[in-house]
Design a protein around this motif. Structure first.
Motif, short mmCIF file in Angstrom:
data_model
loop_
_atom_site.label_atom_id
_atom_site.label_comp_id
_atom_site.label_asym_id
_atom_site.label_seq_id
_atom_site.Cartn_x
_atom_site.Cartn_y
_atom_site.Cartn_z
N PRO A 152 0.84 -1.20 0.00
CA PRO A 152 0.00 0.00 0.00
C PRO A 152 0.87 1.25 0.00
CG PRO A 152 -0.62 -1.47 1.80
CD PRO A 152 0.63 -2.02 1.19
N PHE A 153 0.41 2.29 -0.67
CA PHE A 153 1.21 3.51 -0.75
C PHE A 153 1.50 4.11 0.62
CE2 PHE A 153 -0.73 3.70 -5.09
CZ PHE A 153 0.46 3.54 -5.76
N TRP A 154 0.54 4.01 1.53
CA TRP A 154 0.76 4.68 2.82
C TRP A 154 1.92 4.10 3.60
CZ3 TRP A 154 -0.01 1.76 7.29
CH2 TRP A 154 -0.83 0.63 7.19
N ILE A 155 2.29 2.84 3.32
CA ILE A 155 3.42 2.22 4.00
C ILE A 155 4.69 3.02 3.72
CG2 ILE A 155 4.90 0.14 3.98
CD1 ILE A 155 2.39 -0.52 5.43
N ASP A 156 4.84 3.52 2.50
CA ASP A 156 6.02 4.32 2.14
C ASP A 156 5.70 5.80 2.18
OD1 ASP A 156 7.36 1.92 1.53
OD2 ASP A 156 6.31 1.88 -0.38
N ASN A 157 4.68 6.18 2.93
CA ASN A 157 4.28 7.58 3.00
C ASN A 157 3.93 8.19 1.67
OD1 ASN A 157 4.16 8.33 5.69
ND2 ASN A 157 6.41 8.21 5.80
N GLN A 158 3.37 7.39 0.77
CA GLN A 158 2.91 7.94 -0.50
C GLN A 158 1.42 7.71 -0.57
OE1 GLN A 158 4.59 6.91 -4.24
NE2 GLN A 158 6.46 6.22 -3.23
N TYR A 159 0.73 8.64 -1.12
CA TYR A 159 -0.71 8.49 -1.19
C TYR A 159 -1.19 8.81 -2.60
CZ TYR A 159 -0.36 8.33 3.86
OH TYR A 159 -0.03 7.97 5.14
N LYS A 160 -1.70 7.81 -3.28
CA LYS A 160 -2.23 8.01 -4.63
C LYS A 160 -3.65 7.46 -4.66
CE LYS A 160 2.26 7.50 -6.75
NZ LYS A 160 3.12 6.71 -7.59
N TYR A 161 -4.51 8.18 -5.34
CA TYR A 161 -5.90 7.76 -5.33
C TYR A 161 -6.48 7.67 -6.72
CZ TYR A 161 -5.17 9.38 -0.62
OH TYR A 161 -4.65 9.57 0.63
N ASN A 162 -7.36 6.73 -6.90
CA ASN A 162 -8.06 6.62 -8.15
C ASN A 162 -9.54 6.50 -7.84
OD1 ASN A 162 -8.80 6.30 -10.74
ND2 ASN A 162 -7.74 4.33 -11.06
N ASN A 163 -10.25 7.62 -8.02
CA ASN A 163 -11.69 7.61 -7.81
C ASN A 163 -12.07 7.15 -6.40
OD1 ASN A 163 -14.19 8.21 -8.81
ND2 ASN A 163 -14.59 6.12 -9.52
N VAL A 164 -11.36 7.72 -5.41
CA VAL A 164 -11.57 7.33 -4.02
C VAL A 164 -12.44 8.39 -3.34
CG1 VAL A 164 -10.34 7.10 -1.82
CG2 VAL A 164 -9.45 5.99 -3.86
N PRO A 165 -13.36 8.00 -2.47
CA PRO A 165 -14.19 9.00 -1.79
C PRO A 165 -13.34 10.06 -1.08
CG PRO A 165 -14.95 6.80 -1.27
CD PRO A 165 -13.70 6.64 -2.07
N LEU A 166 -13.75 11.31 -1.21
CA LEU A 166 -13.03 12.42 -0.59
C LEU A 166 -12.80 12.15 0.90
CD1 LEU A 166 -11.89 15.27 -0.73
CD2 LEU A 166 -14.18 16.15 -0.36
N GLN A 167 -13.79 11.60 1.52
CA GLN A 167 -13.73 11.29 2.94
C GLN A 167 -12.51 10.43 3.29
OE1 GLN A 167 -16.99 8.79 3.67
NE2 GLN A 167 -16.18 8.11 5.65
N ALA A 168 -12.23 9.44 2.47
CA ALA A 168 -11.09 8.56 2.73
C ALA A 168 -9.77 9.31 2.52
CB ALA A 168 -11.14 7.34 1.83
N VAL A 169 -9.74 10.20 1.52
CA VAL A 169 -8.54 10.99 1.25
C VAL A 169 -8.28 11.93 2.43
CG1 VAL A 169 -7.49 12.67 -0.30
CG2 VAL A 169 -8.99 10.89 -1.23
N LEU A 170 -9.35 12.56 2.92
CA LEU A 170 -9.19 13.50 4.03
C LEU A 170 -8.73 12.79 5.30
CD1 LEU A 170 -12.26 15.86 3.47
CD2 LEU A 170 -9.87 16.20 2.80
N LEU A 171 -9.13 11.56 5.45
CA LEU A 171 -8.70 10.78 6.59
C LEU A 171 -7.18 10.59 6.56
CD1 LEU A 171 -10.42 9.29 8.78
CD2 LEU A 171 -9.76 7.21 7.58
N ASP A 172 -6.65 10.26 5.38
CA ASP A 172 -5.20 10.14 5.23
C ASP A 172 -4.53 11.48 5.49
OD1 ASP A 172 -5.33 7.48 4.61
OD2 ASP A 172 -5.29 7.76 2.44
N LEU A 173 -5.13 12.53 4.97
CA LEU A 173 -4.55 13.86 5.15
C LEU A 173 -4.45 14.21 6.63
CD1 LEU A 173 -4.97 16.71 2.77
CD2 LEU A 173 -5.29 17.29 5.12
N GLN A 174 -5.46 13.86 7.39
CA GLN A 174 -5.42 14.11 8.84
C GLN A 174 -4.28 13.35 9.47
OE1 GLN A 174 -9.24 14.25 11.02
NE2 GLN A 174 -10.16 13.56 9.13
N ASN A 175 -4.06 12.12 9.00
CA ASN A 175 -2.97 11.32 9.55
C ASN A 175 -1.60 11.88 9.19
OD1 ASN A 175 -3.91 9.25 11.13
ND2 ASN A 175 -4.61 8.08 9.36
N VAL A 176 -1.47 12.35 7.95
CA VAL A 176 -0.18 12.85 7.49
C VAL A 176 0.18 14.15 8.21
CG1 VAL A 176 1.07 13.79 5.52
CG2 VAL A 176 -0.30 11.73 5.26
N TYR A 177 -0.78 15.07 8.31
CA TYR A 177 -0.44 16.39 8.85
C TYR A 177 -0.88 16.60 10.30
CZ TYR A 177 0.69 17.67 4.08
OH TYR A 177 1.26 17.72 2.84
#
Lengths: 310, 171
Positions: free
Chosen positions: A229-254
């Protein structure tokens, strides 16, 4: 850096098990010196001193003292009640279970831990996630755990391995997979082996490079090429993923809190999450979706719809 | 017929402690990096062995101790940096005289290596250190961890690749 086709090559080298041909080739490679040095030098290490006599004295003193834990009647009732409840509801959650035999792991926002399960399987737990399991069951080869949030599993070979989430059940027929379970969104990606996903009465078998996501009960099949998974290497790539899931990662990153108006959650995002600049990250996410954001001093991000007259 | 050795007999119990305590301690230490936690887990495991001495076959005591300590460790997740002691060996007189930076470079390297080892996953680190420091064969490690020899070899291989990456040009 040297590439190995064989995932035990260096272990065999260290144990003098390489063929003469393999050895000659490896000794000529540019990395050989580095490997030789690090394995030789590591022989010089020692664990810290262990005062075995002191511990022995303490054991001899304490071994006769009864340390049986008193379990109250309340707990007995609670654990039986919990078991019945699970049976009744077909596998709903033990996170509130007070049973002392359950092992829990939980992460805070932005935190990430990895740990080994009793069978040697490895779990990488992403931020704001929880895992619970009962080691006793695992000793009896019943490999079941509960998950809220997101985790990446590298499963040891063996009998069935099951991850139970609120929205579905994932059973492993193979070895490496990622499960993400958040409000309304449930995604499973298979990296190695075979995984079976049970959601309601629907069953899907995933093979490597295949994934599945459910968002507000809409099902999408995914294909991907990354090996973990991208998050294991601190990379985040999305393909048609719900905004909610993206924002969740963003909260974790920052390490921020994000507040949105509900309708925004239905939007989907395709692209990368920038991990070193929060303003840029938010801009790349919000702009294409026709949203605006503002950040307050106490690290709260507000995201709202662009008003039509702007 | 020879009488089976009983764990409940004080002298057998003591023998088990004297034989296994150091390995058990190091095994746990390589996982958690906390000397106090490792001592406590060793103590707990042996006390548990005593409490259950009548149920445990003498020959199985070793794997019982490792399993108890390992499972207890899994319940107490806290991780610390795994610090290791070392003495720099080498022909000081000539090497230091010829190259005064030798000692410094050597120290730097060991420091980087120690920190790279600490950054391995628990699974990789314990295999690597049990082999390197404790001089355990892959087969013995596999028994201690209750995994296959192949799995040990894979972890060892990955540990080396990871260390090499972390050390980078620092060779």
């Amino acid at each position: 850096m040297e590439k190995f086709n064989d995932d035990t090559f260096l272990a065999r080298w260290l144990n003098n098990e390489l063929t003469a041909e393999e050895l000659t080739k490896f000794e000529a490679s540019e990395d050989y010196a580095a490997y030789k040095k690090l394995t030789d030098k590591s022989l010089l290490f020692e664990a810290p001193n262990f005062d075995s006599n002191k511990i022995k004295a303490s054991i001899m003193k304490n071994k006769e003292v009864a340390v049986t834990k008193v379990r109250s009647l309340y707990y007995t009732i609670a654990s039986i009640a919990a078991i019945l409840l699970i049976g009744g509801l077909g596998g709903n959650y033990f996170f509130s279970d007070t049973n002392t035999t359950t092992t829990y792991y939980a992460t805070q926002v932005g935190e990430r831990i990895n740990f080994e399960l009793p069978d040697g399987s490895i779990v990488d737990l992403n931020g704001m996630s929880k895992v619970a399991f009962n080691p006793k069951d695992w000793d009896n080869n019943i490999r079941t755990l509960n998950l809220e949030g997101e985790a990446f599993f590298k499963v040891q070979k063996g009998s069935k391995f099951t991850v139970q989430t609120k929205q579905g059940k994932v059973s492993v027929l193979g070895t490496q997979f990622d499960v993400k379970d958040t409000e309304n969104y449930f995604a499973v990606n298979c990296f190695e082996g075979k995984v079976q996903v049970d959601k309601g009465s629907a069953k899907e078998v995933l093979t490597p490079g295949k994934g599945i996501q459910y968002f507000q009960d809409q099902k999408d099949l995914i294909t991907f090429a990354n090996a973990s998974p991208f998050w294991i290497d601190n990379q985040y790539k999305y393909n048609n993923v719900p905004l909610q899931a993206v924002l969740l990662d963003l909260q974790n990153v920052y390490n921020v809190t994000i507040k949105t108006k509900d309708p925004n959650k239905a939007k989907r995002f395709t692209g990368n999450l920038i991990t070193n600049n929060i303003s840029k990250a938010l801009l790349t996410i919000t702009k294409p979706l026709n949203l605006t954001f503002s950040i307050t001093k106490d690290d709260v991000v507000f995201i709202k719809e662009n008003s039509p007259n702007e | 017929m020879t009488k089976l050795k009983s764990v409940c007999e004080e002298k057998n119990y003591e023998w088990l402690y004297d034989t296994h305590c150091k390995t058990l301690y190091n095994f746990i230490y390589y996982k958690c990096g906390d000397p106090d936690q490792a001592s406590d887990l060793v103590q707990d495991a042996f006390i548990k062995l005593w409490k259950n001495c009548s149920k445990i076959i003498f020959e199985k005591s070793k794997s019982y101790l490792f399993t108890i300590a390992k499972n207890q460790f899994l319940k107490e997740v806290a991780h610390h940096k795994v610090k290791l002691n070392y003495t720099i060996v080498g022909n000081y007189d000539t090497e230091v005289a010829e190259n005064p930076e030798f000692l410094l470079e050597e120290k730097e390297y060991m420091k980087t290596l120690e920190s790279a080892i600490s950054n391995l996953t628990t699974a990789q680190r314990e295999v690597f250190l049990l082999n390197r420091i404790e001089k355990k064969k892959y087969k013995e490690i596999a028994e201690m961890l209750s995994i296959s020899v192949k799995a040990v070899e894979k972890r060892m291989h990955l540990a080396l690749v990871k260390l090499r990456e972390d050390l980078g040009r620092n060779i």
